[in-house]
Write an enzyme that holds these catalytic residues in place. Structure first.
Site, PDB file in Angstrom:
ATOM      1  N   ARG A   1     -17.176   0.241  -1.104  1.00  0.00           N
ATOM      2  CA  ARG A   1     -15.927   0.031   0.078  1.00  0.00           C
ATOM      3  C   ARG A   1     -16.062  -1.265   0.472  1.00  0.00           C
ATOM      4  O   ARG A   1     -15.352  -1.786   1.380  1.00  0.00           O
ATOM      5  CB  ARG A   1     -16.494   0.929   1.301  1.00  0.00           C
ATOM      6  CG  ARG A   1     -15.267   2.045   1.545  1.00  0.00           C
ATOM      7  CD  ARG A   1     -15.848   3.002   2.434  1.00  0.00           C
ATOM      8  NE  ARG A   1     -15.768   4.323   2.110  1.00  0.00           N
ATOM      9  CZ  ARG A   1     -14.645   4.994   2.077  1.00  0.00           C
ATOM     10  NH1 ARG A   1     -13.551   4.466   2.103  1.00  0.00           N
ATOM     11  NH2 ARG A   1     -14.645   6.310   1.630  1.00  0.00           N
TER      12      ARG A   1
ATOM     13  N   ARG B   1      -4.159   8.490  -5.516  1.00  0.00           N
ATOM     14  CA  ARG B   1      -4.819   7.621  -6.428  1.00  0.00           C
ATOM     15  C   ARG B   1      -4.953   8.209  -7.577  1.00  0.00           C
ATOM     16  O   ARG B   1      -5.242   9.631  -7.754  1.00  0.00           O
ATOM     17  CB  ARG B   1      -6.054   7.400  -6.092  1.00  0.00           C
ATOM     18  CG  ARG B   1      -6.896   6.203  -6.769  1.00  0.00           C
ATOM     19  CD  ARG B   1      -6.304   4.818  -6.276  1.00  0.00           C
ATOM     20  NE  ARG B   1      -7.383   3.761  -6.870  1.00  0.00           N
ATOM     21  CZ  ARG B   1      -8.058   3.102  -6.251  1.00  0.00           C
ATOM     22  NH1 ARG B   1      -8.370   3.434  -4.901  1.00  0.00           N
ATOM     23  NH2 ARG B   1      -8.772   2.140  -6.555  1.00  0.00           N
TER      24      ARG B   1
ATOM     25  N   ARG C   1      -8.609  10.713  -7.311  1.00  0.00           N
ATOM     26  CA  ARG C   1      -9.618   9.884  -6.689  1.00  0.00           C
ATOM     27  C   ARG C   1     -10.917  10.735  -6.851  1.00  0.00           C
ATOM     28  O   ARG C   1     -12.074  10.034  -7.128  1.00  0.00           O
ATOM     29  CB  ARG C   1      -9.210   9.510  -5.588  1.00  0.00           C
ATOM     30  CG  ARG C   1     -10.248   9.087  -4.608  1.00  0.00           C
ATOM     31  CD  ARG C   1      -9.536   8.808  -3.289  1.00  0.00           C
ATOM     32  NE  ARG C   1     -10.695   8.643  -2.229  1.00  0.00           N
ATOM     33  CZ  ARG C   1     -10.806   7.972  -1.223  1.00  0.00           C
ATOM     34  NH1 ARG C   1      -9.740   7.096  -1.001  1.00  0.00           N
ATOM     35  NH2 ARG C   1     -11.816   7.943  -0.249  1.00  0.00           N
TER      36      ARG C   1
ATOM     37  N   LYS D   1      -7.851  -3.484   3.556  1.00  0.00           N
ATOM     38  CA  LYS D   1      -6.454  -3.021   3.624  1.00  0.00           C
ATOM     39  C   LYS D   1      -6.111  -3.203   5.205  1.00  0.00           C
ATOM     40  O   LYS D   1      -7.025  -3.302   6.222  1.00  0.00           O
ATOM     41  CB  LYS D   1      -6.474  -1.376   3.511  1.00  0.00           C
ATOM     42  CG  LYS D   1      -7.395  -0.313   4.599  1.00  0.00           C
ATOM     43  CD  LYS D   1      -7.450   0.811   4.135  1.00  0.00           C
ATOM     44  CE  LYS D   1      -8.692   1.586   4.707  1.00  0.00           C
ATOM     45  NZ  LYS D   1      -9.135   2.754   4.075  1.00  0.00           N
TER      46      LYS D   1
ATOM     47  N   LYS E   1       1.049  -1.036  -0.094  1.00  0.00           N
ATOM     48  CA  LYS E   1      -0.229   0.030  -0.139  1.00  0.00           C
ATOM     49  C   LYS E   1       0.866   1.282   0.109  1.00  0.00           C
ATOM     50  O   LYS E   1       1.672   1.681   0.967  1.00  0.00           O
ATOM     51  CB  LYS E   1      -0.872  -0.160   1.370  1.00  0.00           C
ATOM     52  CG  LYS E   1      -1.832   1.145   1.386  1.00  0.00           C
ATOM     53  CD  LYS E   1      -2.971   1.093   2.590  1.00  0.00           C
ATOM     54  CE  LYS E   1      -3.860   2.148   2.623  1.00  0.00           C
ATOM     55  NZ  LYS E   1      -3.400   3.536   2.404  1.00  0.00           N
TER      56      LYS E   1
HETATM   57  P1  AMP Z   1      -7.104   4.800   2.450  1.00  0.00           P
HETATM   58  O1  AMP Z   1      -6.550   6.193   1.587  1.00  0.00           O
HETATM   59  O2  AMP Z   1      -6.200   4.613   3.758  1.00  0.00           O
HETATM   60  O3  AMP Z   1      -8.650   4.406   2.566  1.00  0.00           O
HETATM   61  O4  AMP Z   1      -6.332   3.409   1.562  1.00  0.00           O
HETATM   62  C1  AMP Z   1      -6.956   3.174   0.269  1.00  0.00           C
HETATM   63  C2  AMP Z   1      -6.023   3.857  -0.704  1.00  0.00           C
HETATM   64  O5  AMP Z   1      -4.786   3.347  -0.835  1.00  0.00           O
HETATM   65  C3  AMP Z   1      -6.475   3.950  -2.135  1.00  0.00           C
HETATM   66  O6  AMP Z   1      -7.464   4.570  -2.591  1.00  0.00           O
HETATM   67  C4  AMP Z   1      -5.251   3.925  -2.856  1.00  0.00           C
HETATM   68  O7  AMP Z   1      -4.943   5.447  -3.186  1.00  0.00           O
HETATM   69  C5  AMP Z   1      -3.960   3.671  -2.012  1.00  0.00           C
HETATM   70  N1  AMP Z   1      -3.313   2.485  -2.546  1.00  0.00           N
HETATM   71  C6  AMP Z   1      -1.964   2.222  -2.447  1.00  0.00           C
HETATM   72  N2  AMP Z   1      -1.464   1.245  -2.871  1.00  0.00           N
HETATM   73  C7  AMP Z   1      -2.522   0.582  -3.664  1.00  0.00           C
HETATM   74  C8  AMP Z   1      -2.696  -0.707  -3.998  1.00  0.00           C
HETATM   75  N3  AMP Z   1      -1.639  -1.545  -4.160  1.00  0.00           N
HETATM   76  N4  AMP Z   1      -3.873  -1.054  -4.523  1.00  0.00           N
HETATM   77  C9  AMP Z   1      -4.923  -0.326  -4.241  1.00  0.00           C
HETATM   78  N5  AMP Z   1      -4.909   0.946  -3.502  1.00  0.00           N
HETATM   79  C10 AMP Z   1      -3.784   1.374  -3.238  1.00  0.00           C
END
Ligand code: AMP
Length: 587
Positions: A441, A279, A294, A447, A274
């Site tokens: 979601r 994004r 995004r 995650k 991650k």
């Molecule tokens: P969060 O912003 O903490 O909700 O985490 C989700 C975000 O992680 C996604 O919207 C992406 O921008 C980011 N992200 C980073 N690496 C990845 C990956 N390998 N696959 C999908 N999303 C990723």
């Protein structure tokens, strides 16, 4: 359509707190609307003249509106300000003063929705000498022909503060009632405020509703979805991606550990790094490469190097890829956390120079469309297989996200530890045969990261400081968003913000926040100000507690600002549903 018809809808919807009744009102309105106008009409219903994927921002200050009201009602600046102090809402000020004026003059021409929409859309493109006067003229033209209630909503639309509360969910359900009401046997009993459904009927209702939501998420166009609804549910289900039109990105909830990921997704799982970047969804077609964030903002101009990597290192004429762009320092070659790179998203000048100093590496992890074919219903492993066959990775330019496919919890845990050791935020874990679910979601991805989940919150108010801090706002009311698009407060934040001025672009100072919030002030009361919900910040906290103080019903304990989220719109903030989930998750 006459603007007064839309105004009646606003008034109807604000007159009730009953969701089903609101849905009925909106559905009745849709039935009266020509389908080809629906995209504009629904945007106006929600108080947004620009689609999410359009770059323009209105940015009209309360000061300008004060002048507009004064000019179009013939009241003095002082009279308008006094009225504002009394009511605290410039929309109501406009309504009251237009009412007073209209008692002595005659109504002029009927305003149409298109006229209001067109005038407001012109505003962001006016700049240079005399631009403020031109803007005042354009808005005044509307107010002079407006009836009192119309004046209220024109002002609120211009200030992007509708106070009507029409969220995604309501629009989706109203579409469902309009075109599938008979098919689904939706008999709304207004007196009892219920729909009498059998379990089976409810299931069908939910399924149709999911399909309509998906069509919104893929097209971001209300007219198109309306046209599909007319053709029937199958057409809605088979909605097509269109290259050049951004689709909402797939999102994911959090899990506590690797085992929970296996429980949710089955085995094997695909574990991916991650990355801490932002994004980007990139479309390539005959027309060229387009890069969206995004929140679907077009940032192609801001990232010339990314455009070049996509052109040179991916073979194909037409495709859509999903990626995370991560910044690094050109001198040290070290990856930088998101806040350092966020300045590139908003940059309008010196773009080439900044792209050399703070370049990004593109981590590609999904392929949604290839050579005329939508892949989002295909399983993830097939999409990734195709992606791997068309990309030529070059480190520090364009690479594939690091991944491991495994059915062994120890292996997955080791990979997760490795990601953290490498300085990443954690991992995203994916079901190997999952569809790509735009805007969702749940379903297919989760995650995993070590810390308490940070929240993206919207600033809705602030307090002026004291003594040497009296030039700054120093405490900020923060809010999350509910399913109707309403902002619910969850606390106040005053830490994590620096005092020193003249810091580099990515450091958040009181001075900077004050500058950002000043034009958004809608009401002042002593030291307290209310601001238009516009600025999104990311906050950490120690715990979420139940609370009767804040309208969300929750309070953050010791919230601390981490960074500005310039890539997020207010309605992309963390949701009430997420907060509830985190609250129970922390126990
Ligand atoms: P969060 O912003 O903490 O909700 O985490 C989700 C975000 O992680 C996604 O919207 C992406 O921008 C980011 N992200 C980073 N690496 C990845 C990956 N390998 N696959 C999908 N999303 C990723």
């Amino acid at each position: 359509m006459n603007y007064s018809t839309l105004t009646e809808l606003y008034e109807q919807i604000t007159s009730t707190s009953k969701r089903l009744l609101k849905t009925k009102y909106l559905s009745d309105f849709i039935k009266k609307s020509p389908i080809e106008d629906l995209d504009i009409l629904i945007r106006m219903v929600r108080g947004k003249v620009f689609a999410d994927y359009e770059e323009e921002k209105l940015g009209i200050s309360s000061k300008i509106i004060l002048k507009v009201i004064s000019l179009s009602t013939g009241m003095t600046a002082k009279e308008v300000e006094d009225e504002w102090k009394k009511t605290g809402d410039l929309g109501i000020v406009a309504e009251n003063l237009v009412k007073t004026k209209k008692q002595v003059t005659l109504f002029s021409n009927d305003l149409t929705v298109n006229k209001v929409y067109d005038n407001i859309r012109r505003l962001p493109n006016i700049d240079g000498h005399g631009s403020v006067d031109t803007k005042i003229k354009i808005i005044s033209e509307l107010l002079t022909s407006a009836k009192p209630a119309e004046a209220k909503y024109i002002v609120r639309t211009v200030l992007e503060e509708m106070r009507v509360g029409i969220g995604d969910g309501l629009v989706r359900d109203a579409f469902l009632w309009t075109w599938f009401g008979n098919e689904l046997n939706i008999n709304f009993n207004e007196e009892k405020n219920v729909i009498d459904f059998t379990d089976e009927e409810r299931l069908a209702y939910n399924k149709y509703s999911d399909n309509i939501q998906r069509a919104f998420d893929i097209t971001n166009d209300f007219s198109k979805v309306g046209q599909l609804c007319v053709k029937g549910i199958e057409a809605v289900e088979n909605v097509n991606l269109e290259i050049g039109n951004p689709i909402k990105v797939m999102l994911c909830p959090k899990v506590a550990d690797v085992n929970e990921a296996f429980e949710k997704l089955g085995s094997p799982i695909q574990v991916e790094y991650k990355y801490d970047g932002f994004r980007v969804q990139i479309h390539k077609s005959k027309k060229g490469v387009v890069i969206f964030t995004r929140s679907l903002e077009n940032v192609t101009i801001q990232f010339p190097e990314v455009k070049e990597y996509v052109e040179k290192n991916i073979s194909g004429y037409e495709f859509i890829i999903d990626c995370e762009a991560v910044g690094f320092d050109e001198k040290t070659q070290k990856y930088m956390p998101f806040q350092h790179i966020s300045q590139r998203i908003k940059r309008k000048h010196g773009i080439e120079e900044l792209s050399k100093k703070l370049p990004v590496e593109l981590n590609v992890f999904d392929l949604l469309y290839y050579e005329g074919e939508s892949l989002i219903k295909k399983p993830l492993n097939k999409r990734v297989e195709k992606l791997e066959s068309i990309i030529t990775p070059i480190p520090k330019k364009i690479v594939l996200a690091r991944k491991l496919i495994t059915n062994d919890a120890n292996e997955a845990q080791k990979f997760y530890n490795q990601a953290l050791d490498d300085g990443e935020e954690g991992v995203i874990i994916k079901k190997v045969d999952s569809e790509y679910k735009p805007g969702k979601r749940v379903g297919g991805w989760v995650k995993l990261k070590p810390v308490m989940e940070a929240l993206d919150v919207v600033i809705t108010g602030a307090e002026w400081g004291e003594g040497k801090r009296s030039e700054w706002m120093t405490s900020f009311a923060i809010a999350i968003v509910d399913e109707f698009g309403e902002f619910l407060e969850i606390g106040k934040v005053g830490t994590g913000i620096k005092e020193l001025e003249g810091q580099s672009d990515d450091v958040v100072t009181f001075d900077k926040l004050t500058e950002l919030l000043k034009p958004l002030i809608i009401e002042e009361n002593g030291k307290e100000v209310m601001v238009r919900p516009h600025i999104v910040i990311e906050v950490n906290y120690e715990e979420i507690q139940k609370s009767t103080t804040y309208s969300s019903g929750y309070a953050l304990r010791f919230p601390r600002l981490i960074r500005l989220r310039e890539d997020r719109n207010a309605d992309g903030a963390s949701t009430a549903e997420m907060v509830e989930e985190f609250y129970y998750g922390q126990k």
